[in-house]
Design a protein around this motif. Structure first.
Motif: not given
Length: 294
Positions: A253-281
């Protein structure tokens, strides 16, 4: 039933893709939904056949309590007469007339700086108020300051909907028996070329590289071709990140700088997240219950 999705769409394609993901979730339910998108994006052709209404960003004076009825945004929403309005982050544009809209409303939040919910565009401090919304949902696992209701992240496709490796490779001209790498980054051309050059060494490691960017008529939705790739190099925006995690792709992943969003946080904290289902459903079922279409 009419569902309208309102977002920004100024700095990239990600927020529009989220709208398409929600629309796909609703279609999977099999109900007749008239789904449209309102954003400031000038080019949203990739959303077709979803109807997109481009509304340029209006200033605070146009949207304040004394003048909002003349704004293009208010007139467009009221003209569409949605049964449900889904607001993706951009709460402050609606703050002075959200109570005037007679439809049901959902606010979607993802990882943003807490300061996002109390801003001063120019003259007046605006604070987010959840009260006008029927539901306020966090759509990724973070400590959201305005709700404790969380659904799984929203992804545009389910696994059974994407192409097989043979089909995907055939369409892209790739060899299914070799290692293939997707380099996908939705940034301006100069930034894309610079980032791509940094990963050109992957060719020496035996990967065939395939490049895609929605800024240059890239593949959409790219996840349809995920089975063709053994490695994904992408940005770490909401869609790119959660698509890779949901489909269990080996990824850089290549985090990009954003004003309000910290993309690096997402990479550091969420890579091991396990979906129970697709949130769209998940969201689609919530919408169906709200609109009494079960």
């Amino acid at each position: 039933m009419r569902v309208c999705y309102f977002t920004s769409g100024v700095t990239g394609s990600g927020r529009l893709v989220l709208g398409a993901s929600i629309c796909n979730g609703l279609r999977r339910l099999g109900h007749d939904i008239d789904f449209s998108v309102i954003s400031a994006a000038r080019n949203a052709d990739f959303l077709a056949p979803i109807t997109h209404y481009s509304i340029p960003i209006e200033n605070e004076g146009d949207l304040d309590r004394a003048h909002f009825r003349g704004s293009r945004l208010f007139r467009q929403i009221t003209q569409l007469k949605p049964d449900l309005l889904i607001v993706d982050l951009l709460w402050f544009a609606l703050v002075h007339f959200i109570d005037e809209l007679g439809c049901k409303k959902i606010f979607l939040s993802r990882q943003v700086d807490p300061g996002f919910f109390a801003i001063k565009p120019s003259r007046t401090l605006l604070r987010f108020d959840p009260a006008p919304y029927d539901r306020v949902l966090a759509i990724e696992p973070y400590d959201c300051p305005v709700t404790d209701e969380f659904i799984n992240p929203i992804v545009i496709r389910n696994p059974e909907e994407i192409l097989s490796r043979e089909e995907a490779c055939g369409r892209l001209g790739l060899d299914p028996w070799k290692r293939n790498c997707l380099f996908s980054l939705n940034v301006e051309d100069a930034a894309f070329r610079k980032a791509a050059e940094s990963y050109s060494y992957l060719k020496d490691e035996g990967y065939a590289l395939f490049y895609s960017s929605l800024f240059s008529e890239g593949l959409f939705p790219i996840v349809d071709y995920f089975n063709a790739f053994d490695l994904v190099v992408s940005g770490a925006g909401y869609n790119a990140f959660w698509e890779a995690v949901y489909f269990n792709k080996k990824a850089v992943f290549l985090p990009q700088p954003k004003r309000f969003e910290n993309q690096k946080w997402r990479v550091d904290r969420c890579r091991d997240f396990r979906f129970t289902r697709n949130g769209a459903d998940e969201l689609s079922e919530i919408i169906a219950q709200m609109l009494y279409i079960y």
